[in-house]
Write an enzyme that holds these catalytic residues in place. Structure first.
Site, PDB file in Angstrom:
ATOM      1  CE1 TYR A 135     -30.216 -13.449   2.130  1.00  0.00           C
ATOM      2  CE2 TYR A 135     -29.655 -14.819   4.021  1.00  0.00           C
ATOM      3  CZ  TYR A 135     -29.423 -14.424   2.718  1.00  0.00           C
ATOM      4  OH  TYR A 135     -28.395 -14.984   2.006  1.00  0.00           O
TER       5      TYR A 135
ATOM      6  CB  SER B 204     -28.880 -18.608   2.557  1.00  0.00           C
ATOM      7  OG  SER B 204     -28.514 -18.388   3.889  1.00  0.00           O
TER       8      SER B 204
END
Ligand SMILES: NC(=O)c1ccc[n+]([C@@H]2O[C@H](COP(=O)([O-])OP(=O)(O)OC[C@H]3O[C@@H](n4cnc5c(N)ncnc54)[C@H](O)[C@@H]3O)[C@@H](O)[C@H]2O)c1
Length: 334
Positions: A151, A126
């Site tokens: 995350y 990501s």
């Protein structure tokens, strides 16, 4: 070829599975169908089952025995690992889900690939790994050691774990850092979906950091095109690579990291304008401060991607948002 797609009932996993099936491959999709967002949308995506080359197994990535058994039975040629607990904000409240899905889950995928001689593992990383980085555009040559959400830290950990398996067991791994993906069948927890729903219901929308944010919004078909091309590019070991002279995106091991973004960041307010035009509704904007864990700007350097696969995302926000709205209206009969 025989593919495993993890997170096949998810937004990107659904689109990738569809493309693989169209190309005539066999696809086994796994997903635990958790209720992080509406389960009915995940179930609807499983209309993939209409294709006889698609098989679905409801399985949790963190189920060590279940995962080992699946890999041993199916002997996949290639694995596209997209299942994860996504979302930056949710990781502030529910950190342990991220450890289970993204760390234990990723390890179980790596173990399955290692023990069953999978040719190539592609997995989702990501843009959030760039954390506190300020140099734009974000390059895979930059260090990414300062994440600002759990995350992001788990996504960076996935890259490190993959490198270890590439190094120790010669497993070819490619990590793909996606930049804010949107499009039809998109995620209800993401801004475009939330804004569209609120605007159609005559409600106001929450605009964080008073709209002063930029995102390198990437249309889902572009992400899928890049994944489909990339699964054929199996990384090779490079004995001449050294930490001192090589890029952190490559290695002496068969390991590679790429950005997949649109390389044209858009102001949040312009994204909202594109949505207002597509819906023909002016948004009532609720200006809010920045949320913890959010970054101000993302922008992808996609030159290495282009050099490798001869393609980089380029769908404009105007075009992509219009397609999302068309899907939303037909799916929800709005
Ligand atoms: N959409 C984006 O903007 C974006 C950006 C960067 C990275 N990513 C990454 O891309 C991948 C796909 O994201 P998405 O947007 O399609 O999200 P998504 O939530 O729609 O899809 C993920 C799927 O994984 C499943 N899943 C979650 N935990 C699981 C577990 N423990 N076991 C089995 N299945 C599990 C979920 O049920 C879901 O269907 C994720 O790894 C995500 O982190 C997405």
């Amino acid at each position: 070829m025989k593919f495993l797609v993890t997170g096949a009932a998810g937004f990107i996993g659904f689109h990738v599975s569809e493309r693989l099936l169209q190309a005539g491959h066999q696809v086994t999709g796994i997903d635990n169908l958790n209720d992080y967002y509406e389960v009915s949308l995940k179930e609807a995506r499983l209309n993939l089952l209409a294709n006889e080359n698609f098989r679905f197994v409801k399985l949790d990535l963190a189920d060590r025995e279940g995962m080992a058994q699946l890999f041993a039975e199916e002997k996949f040629d290639r694995v596209i690992h997209l299942a994860a607990q996504a979302g930056v904000r949710y990781s502030l409240e529910n950190p342990h889900v991220y450890a289970d899905a993204n760390l234990t889950g990723h390890l179980n995928v790596l173990e399955g690939c290692r023990h069953n001689k999978v040719q190539h593992l592609l997995y989702a990383s990501s843009s959030s790994v760039y954390g506190l980085n300020r140099k734009m555009p974000f390059s895979t040559d930059d260090s990414v050691d300062h994440p600002v959400s759990l995350y992001a830290a788990t996504k960076k950990a996935n890259e490190l774990m993959s490198h270890t398996y590439s190094h120790l067991y010669g497993l070819p791994t490619t990590g793909l850092r996606f930049f804010t993906v949107y499009g039809p069948w998109g995620r209800p927890d993401m801004a475009l979906f939330k804004f569209t729903k609120a605007m159609l219901e005559g409600k106001s929308i929450d605009v964080y950091n008073y709209g002063k944010m930029k995102r390198d919004f990437t249309y889902v078909d572009d992400i899928v095109e890049a994944i489909i091309r990339m699964q054929d590019v199996i990384p090779q070991a490079d004995p001449n690579w050294t930490v001192e002279n090589g890029s952190p995106a490559t290695s002496s091991a068969p390991y590679h990291i790429y950005n997949i973004g649109n390389s044209s960041p858009v102001e949040l307010m312009d994204y909202i304008t594109a949505l207002e035009e597509a819906l023909g509704i002016e948004a009532q904007k609720n200006m809010m401060p920045i949320q913890p864990g959010d970054v101000l700007e993302t922008s992808a350097d996609t030159q290495p991607l282009y050099d490798t696969i001869g393609f980089k995302p380029q769908t404009s926000v105007k075009e992509g948002v219009k397609k999302f709205v068309e899907w939303y209206k037909s799916y929800y009969k709005a």
